[in-house]
Design a protein around this motif. Structure first.
Motif: not given
Length: 264
Positions: A21, A57, A93-94, A96, A113, A116, A128
């Motif tokens: 994501m 997000y 997860l990136t 951000i 986040v 998630c 992350l």
């Protein structure tokens, strides 16, 4: 009359699900991402990617005529929940930080986040990436406003001092969240970026994604993955609006060499 011996029916090979994501760095790095996954992981892969330029997000975004739902509201989650049986899923997860440019405070973004992470369930290996604060620290105000104007032209800009303060706060809050959840985190080195302080240089993308995925215990970056040419997949997310027209695309959009790719 003797019965024939039973037919040998080997069970299907387990499939590992990988959920990524992020935003434009994921979209721009699609091919090196897939090559890194193919080279660093064993067995068949079910790759679920939710990305896109300027992706939020939580909020629906509109960029270059392409509108996508927020990552928390996209179809990757039902696909993840209904993944085929296999080894523990791998999650990244990136990207951000886009939501800071949309005016959301760091605490709100970190809450998204965390939501998630809550959805992943037990057993998932999570990596992350933190915001590239080392690159941002060297950024002069004029370069910030230039990049922001090119990439997010419809947004009212925050002063550079305030944006830096929020970026620092986001970095601290994300680091604390990763530590509290035992999540592997990586701060991108400044040398991954050029004049553009947001997007990883093309020449560093393979290296960058292997560093990110090394946060998974199951990943072996010394592998060498080969792929046939990945077809153009821009605009082929499961649910997307292109210049106001809704478009649905059945998933996965591509299968090859034991790898299935779905976009959301």
């Amino acid at each position: 009359m003797p019965q024939p011996p039973p037919r040998d029916e080997s069970p299907e090979a387990p499939v590992r699900t990988v959920l990524l994501m992020g935003a434009s760095n994921v979209s721009l790095g699609l091919r090196p991402i897939l090559r890194s996954l193919r080279g660093g992981l064993e067995g068949d892969l079910n790759v679920l990617i939710a990305a896109g330029h300027g992706r939020s997000y939580a909020d629906r975004t509109l960029t270059f005529g392409r509108s996508l739902p927020g990552l928390l509201r996209c179809g990757a989650w039902p696909a993840y929940a209904n993944r085929p049986p296999g080894p523990p899923p791998l999650v990244c997860l990136t990207d951000i930080g886009n939501d800071l440019l949309y005016g959301h405070p760091p605490a709100t973004l970190v809450g998204w986040v965390a939501a998630c992470l809550d959805r992943l369930g037990p057993g998932a290996e999570v990596a992350l990436t933190l915001p590239p604060s080392r690159r941002a620290a060297a950024l002069p105000a004029w370069q910030y406003h230039t990049a922001r104007g090119l990439l997010f032209p419809s947004r009212d800009p925050l002063p550079w001092d305030e944006m830096r303060r929020r970026a620092d706060e986001l970095h601290e809050r994300l680091s604390a969240l990763a530590e509290s959840r035992s999540v592997a985190s990586l701060e991108p080195p400044a040398e991954w970026y050029g004049f553009d302080p947001i997007h990883i240089r093309r020449s560093r993308r393979r290296e960058a994604w292997e560093r990110v995925f090394a946060g998974w215990r199951s990943f072996r970056p010394e592998g060498e993955g080969t792929l046939p040419r990945v077809p153009p997949v821009w605009g082929r997310a499961e649910q997307v609006r292109l210049f106001g027209r809704a478009r649905s695309t059945p998933q996965p959009v591509w299968r090859s060499n034991g790898l299935s790719l779905s976009l959301f």
